[in-house]
Write an enzyme that holds these catalytic residues in place. Structure first.
Site, PDB file in Angstrom:
ATOM      1  N   GLY A   1      30.454 -37.738  41.999  1.00  0.00           N
ATOM      2  CA  GLY A   1      30.037 -38.462  43.194  1.00  0.00           C
ATOM      3  C   GLY A   1      29.485 -39.834  42.903  1.00  0.00           C
ATOM      4  O   GLY A   1      29.640 -40.750  43.713  1.00  0.00           O
TER       5      GLY A   1
ATOM      6  N   ASN B   1      36.810 -34.016  38.814  1.00  0.00           N
ATOM      7  CA  ASN B   1      36.504 -33.269  40.029  1.00  0.00           C
ATOM      8  C   ASN B   1      37.560 -33.578  41.082  1.00  0.00           C
ATOM      9  O   ASN B   1      37.791 -34.743  41.410  1.00  0.00           O
ATOM     10  CB  ASN B   1      35.096 -33.680  40.493  1.00  0.00           C
ATOM     11  CG  ASN B   1      34.600 -32.900  41.693  1.00  0.00           C
ATOM     12  OD1 ASN B   1      35.260 -32.859  42.718  1.00  0.00           O
ATOM     13  ND2 ASN B   1      33.412 -32.330  41.580  1.00  0.00           N
TER      14      ASN B   1
ATOM     15  N   LYS C   1      33.235 -42.080  41.635  1.00  0.00           N
ATOM     16  CA  LYS C   1      34.334 -41.343  42.252  1.00  0.00           C
ATOM     17  C   LYS C   1      35.695 -41.675  41.639  1.00  0.00           C
ATOM     18  O   LYS C   1      36.583 -40.828  41.583  1.00  0.00           O
ATOM     19  CB  LYS C   1      34.364 -41.620  43.761  1.00  0.00           C
ATOM     20  CG  LYS C   1      33.189 -41.038  44.518  1.00  0.00           C
ATOM     21  CD  LYS C   1      33.235 -41.426  45.991  1.00  0.00           C
ATOM     22  CE  LYS C   1      32.047 -40.880  46.749  1.00  0.00           C
ATOM     23  NZ  LYS C   1      32.061 -39.421  46.877  1.00  0.00           N
TER      24      LYS C   1
ATOM     25  N   GLY D   1      18.836 -34.405  46.510  1.00  0.00           N
ATOM     26  CA  GLY D   1      17.543 -34.824  45.994  1.00  0.00           C
ATOM     27  C   GLY D   1      16.540 -33.695  45.959  1.00  0.00           C
ATOM     28  O   GLY D   1      16.886 -32.510  46.003  1.00  0.00           O
TER      29      GLY D   1
ATOM     30  N   SER E   1      31.913 -29.863  49.726  1.00  0.00           N
ATOM     31  CA  SER E   1      31.403 -31.051  50.401  1.00  0.00           C
ATOM     32  C   SER E   1      31.335 -30.789  51.900  1.00  0.00           C
ATOM     33  O   SER E   1      32.293 -30.270  52.478  1.00  0.00           O
ATOM     34  CB  SER E   1      32.313 -32.255  50.141  1.00  0.00           C
ATOM     35  OG  SER E   1      31.947 -33.330  50.993  1.00  0.00           O
TER      36      SER E   1
END
Length: 342
Positions: free
Chosen positions: A66, A142, A69, A271, A178
């Site tokens: 992420g 990924n 990317k 987070g 996601s």
């Protein structure tokens, strides 16, 4: 030097739009990696070797997917001391992702909300970037599906990407968790997941014969799963001999950030607020999987003790994302040292 300068850099970056700051940082790291400047300025990170999924890791602290990317800054990130790098999510065709603004900081909670939507340059450019990198450590690639691919045809996208990235990957992550691609999380359902993993394992076997090497597959799952869903996923992983699982992606929950600016923005929350939920999923997975499938723990790591807690919950490796954005390169060395102390 990076570590000591980062607080100053962060102060400037955090005055910018979150996505603009992200792109600027990627460009700087990409340039630093190409010129060798990153190595000269990077903190010393001790070796803490691990063998997981049959791969040899310099240390157990990795970069989560992420942040890069398109795989455009692999060498820059590698120079910061990560024991492994994961890039993507990449899709078969280039796509712009969701409309901007789509990334929001919640500094009061050490959190970020994003609804990027798998924006990327497509798997062909991705492979070119990976091939151009000099990094020779463990590299995870990924993969996901395009937004306009019907969910019933999702396997086609994953199979296509697996074939394209396979020769260049240390391991391949299957991202089905996601929250920012419509209906994607449906693939975590028992029937859908069983069919997808069966197809991917068959493809993996054929690619292993073709290329003369078995590249492990890891499944990335969400934190927003109940106990029964975790049990079903674990059973499916075991049934198909999947080599790894990454726990977890971002959460849809806003319980921990209620009332904060941007808390009501759509997207996945990452987070510190996801730390406990991620650890809970890791513990449940470990109880179901035993030692058969290694877990990569990600979500809310902001200190060395946080990394140790992930391992105590049952993870074999950890990854950093939001904590790295808030804390900078110093967090990598701190986590490695804390884990090495045992």
């Amino acid at each position: 030097m990076f570590s000591s300068l980062y607080p100053l850099a962060r102060a400037s970056l955090f005055k910018m739009d979150a996505e603009d700051a992200h792109h600027l940082t990627l460009r700087m790291l990409g340039a630093a990696g190409r010129t060798g400047l990153a190595c000269a300025l990077s903190p010393r990170v001790p070796d803490a070797p691990r063998t997981v999924m049959g791969l040899s890791f310099r240390n157990p602290v990795g970069l989560a997917a992420g942040l890069d990317k398109d795989g455009a800054a692999i060498d820059g990130f590698a120079a910061l001391g990560f024991g492994f790098i994961e890039v993507g999510t990449v899709t078969p065709r280039a796509q712009p992702g969701n409309p901007r603004p789509r990334m929001f900081r919640l500094p009061e909670a050490d959190a970020i909300i994003n609804r990027m939507g798998f924006n990327n340059s497509g798997v062909d450019q991705f492979v070119k970037n990976v091939q151009a990198a000099r990094y020779r450590g463990v590299l995870g690639l990924n993969i996901g599906k395009n937004a306009d691919t019907p969910i019933e045809r999702a396997a086609d996208d994953y199979l296509y990407c697996l074939e394209r990235v396979y020769p260049f990957a240390s391991y391949v992550t299957i991202n089905i968790s996601s929250p920012n691609t419509k209906n994607l999380r449906q693939l975590q359902g028992a029937g859908e997941l069983d069919a997808l993993l069966a197809a991917l394992k068959d493809k993996q076997r054929r690619l292993a014969d073709l290329h003369g090497k078995l590249v492990p597959l890891a499944l990335k799952i969400a934190p927003d799963l109940d106990d029964e869903q975790v049990k079903e996923i674990a059973a499916t992983l075991l049934r198909h001999d999947i080599e790894g699982v990454i726990a977890t992606n971002t959460t849809l929950s806003r319980e921990a950030v209620k009332g904060l600016p941007h808390a009501d923005e759509a997207g996945g929350l990452s987070g510190r607020p996801v730390f406990d939920a991620s650890n809970a999923v890791i513990r449940k997975l470990r109880a179901e999987l035993g030692d058969a499938v290694p877990i990569i723990g990600v979500g809310g790591i902001f200190s060395g003790e946080d990394a140790r807690a992930k391992l105590a919950a049952g993870a074999a490796l950890v990854q950093l994302y939001t904590g790295f954005i808030y804390r900078g390169p110093a967090l990598v060395a701190e986590c490695v040292k804390a884990i090495a102390r045992g």
